[in-house]
Design an enzyme around this catalytic site. Structure first.
Site, PDB file in Angstrom:
ATOM      1  N   TYR A 120       2.772   9.697  -0.054  1.00  0.00           N
ATOM      2  CA  TYR A 120       3.934   8.752   1.032  1.00  0.00           C
ATOM      3  C   TYR A 120       5.523   9.842   0.301  1.00  0.00           C
ATOM      4  O   TYR A 120       6.384   9.379   0.313  1.00  0.00           O
ATOM      5  CB  TYR A 120       3.552   7.539   0.875  1.00  0.00           C
ATOM      6  CG  TYR A 120       2.080   7.083   1.077  1.00  0.00           C
ATOM      7  CD1 TYR A 120       1.566   8.263   2.153  1.00  0.00           C
ATOM      8  CD2 TYR A 120       1.867   5.775   1.327  1.00  0.00           C
ATOM      9  CE1 TYR A 120       0.185   7.391   2.646  1.00  0.00           C
ATOM     10  CE2 TYR A 120       0.532   5.014   2.010  1.00  0.00           C
ATOM     11  CZ  TYR A 120       0.220   5.956   2.623  1.00  0.00           C
ATOM     12  OH  TYR A 120      -1.251   5.610   3.020  1.00  0.00           O
ATOM     13  N   LYS A 137      -3.049   6.342  -3.887  1.00  0.00           N
ATOM     14  CA  LYS A 137      -3.610   7.157  -3.863  1.00  0.00           C
ATOM     15  C   LYS A 137      -3.762   8.546  -4.712  1.00  0.00           C
ATOM     16  O   LYS A 137      -2.877   9.027  -4.447  1.00  0.00           O
ATOM     17  CB  LYS A 137      -3.811   6.693  -2.225  1.00  0.00           C
ATOM     18  CG  LYS A 137      -3.985   6.147  -1.748  1.00  0.00           C
ATOM     19  CD  LYS A 137      -4.128   6.169   0.124  1.00  0.00           C
ATOM     20  CE  LYS A 137      -3.416   4.800   0.767  1.00  0.00           C
ATOM     21  NZ  LYS A 137      -2.014   4.444   0.868  1.00  0.00           N
ATOM     22  N   HIS A 179      -7.631   9.493  -1.543  1.00  0.00           N
ATOM     23  CA  HIS A 179      -6.972   9.866  -0.309  1.00  0.00           C
ATOM     24  C   HIS A 179      -7.654  10.114   1.508  1.00  0.00           C
ATOM     25  O   HIS A 179      -7.623   9.240   2.230  1.00  0.00           O
ATOM     26  CB  HIS A 179      -5.757   9.976  -0.625  1.00  0.00           C
ATOM     27  CG  HIS A 179      -4.348  10.125   0.830  1.00  0.00           C
ATOM     28  ND1 HIS A 179      -2.799   9.894   0.606  1.00  0.00           N
ATOM     29  CD2 HIS A 179      -4.366   9.564   1.902  1.00  0.00           C
ATOM     30  CE1 HIS A 179      -2.252   9.279   1.214  1.00  0.00           C
ATOM     31  NE2 HIS A 179      -3.475   8.315   2.915  1.00  0.00           N
ATOM     32  N   ASP A 215       0.555  -1.051  -0.513  1.00  0.00           N
ATOM     33  CA  ASP A 215       0.167  -0.145  -0.465  1.00  0.00           C
ATOM     34  C   ASP A 215       0.758   0.993   0.340  1.00  0.00           C
ATOM     35  O   ASP A 215       1.849   1.307   0.571  1.00  0.00           O
ATOM     36  CB  ASP A 215      -1.199  -0.349   1.169  1.00  0.00           C
ATOM     37  CG  ASP A 215      -2.234   1.259   0.781  1.00  0.00           C
ATOM     38  OD1 ASP A 215      -2.343   1.142   1.171  1.00  0.00           O
ATOM     39  OD2 ASP A 215      -1.260   2.073   2.149  1.00  0.00           O
TER      40      ASP A 215
END
Ligand code: A2P
Length: 269
Positions: free
Chosen positions: A53, A78, A111, A48
């Site tokens: 990120y 996301k 997200h 994931d």
């Protein structure tokens, strides 16, 4: 959980391995690359990540270098919470596909229902517009499923009331003492799989003496008990770690917590 544990099945028939490797807060470069490779070597088949990120590139490279067949690994990314327009979503999707370097991803999530700097803001209109971009991405075949993350009941209903294709997943924060029963129940009723991120409360849970006492009964670590608990509550846990020994341990959760202990853990705040 071993790779033999039964996968969850999304409402479009797609199978999703029952524990995922979370990569939030894992820095891009060697750390994200090596952690993802360690996870794949340990037997995880579900990774994931997210554009936000900043590590999609390293995660994708590890997936490609792993030597494991692409169709055996489930990859999630996301749409950043700040992107709240249809055109912006299409641009972000292309960025993610390019960063990850895979022909397709397996799951793509919005997200959050609001930009992180405006938590709680009503972005219903924007989310409905974005969902159309999500549906378009899904119909292109370049993502095998679509969903939402951090959505509450109202946010979820806005999508359910206006969509052509229902979200398959809602990824929310979930750990002992923070199980978000209202939204989890709502998702279950609507055939939306709940994924739980931060099943260890980003580490805070590890020092809890009450949980440690229960874990000791099973000869398991607090981390293992906490991950197993989320799974037995019907959600898909996404533990994060950068340490190979923790990564291995967090997948080794094929044991059964008794109903009495589940009830006790339910009562902890
Ligand atoms: P690290 O990343 O240094 O390996 P969450 O999954 O709730 O976000 O929690 C992640 C935090 O818990 C990280 O700080 C991670 O450490 C730590 N962690 C993950 N697995 C374990 C484990 N099995 N034992 C101890 N700490 C762990």
């Amino acid at each position: 959980m071993t790779t033999k544990t039964k996968p969850f099945i999304l409402h479009n028939g797609i199978k999703i391995p029952p524990v995922g490797f979370g990569t939030w807060q894992i820095p891009n470069g060697d750390i994200a690359y090596n952690s993802t490779l360690s996870a794949l070597k340990a037997g995880y088949r579900h990774i994931d990540t997210a554009l936000a990120y900043g590590n999609e590139e390293s995660v994708g490279r590890a997936v490609r270098d792993s030597g494991i067949r692409r169709n055996e690994i489930f990859v999630t990314s996301k749409l950043p919470a700040e992107v709240k327009s249809y055109d912006g979503a299409l641009i972000s999707i292309e960025k993610t596909i390019k960063n990850i370097g895979l022909e397709y991803i397996d799951l793509y999530l919005i997200h959050a229902p609001w930009p992180w700097s405006q938590k709680g803001k009503d972005c219903t209109k924007e989310n409905i517009a974005i969902w159309k971009a999500m549906e378009k991405f899904y119909e292109s075949g370049r993502t095998k499923s679509i969903g939402i993350s951090n959505f509450n009941v109202n946010d979820t209903n806005a999508i359910l009331d206006s969509c052509r294709i229902k979200p398959m997943v809602n990824q929310i924060k979930m750990h002992i003492g923070h199980m978000q029963e209202e939204i989890s129940g709502h998702c279950r009723m609507n055939d939306i799989l709940v994924e739980g991120y931060s099943p260890l409360a980003t580490g805070a849970i590890l020092k809890n003496k009450d949980i440690a006492d229960i874990a000791a009964k099973y000869g398991k670590s607090v981390a293992q008990l906490s991950i197993r608990y989320v799974f037995q509550k019907g959600a898909l846990p996404l533990p994060k770690s950068t340490h190979p020994e923790y990564i291995v341990q967090n997948l080794d959760v094929d044991f059964e917590i008794t109903i009495d202990d589940i009830r006790y853990l339910d009562s902890l705040t």
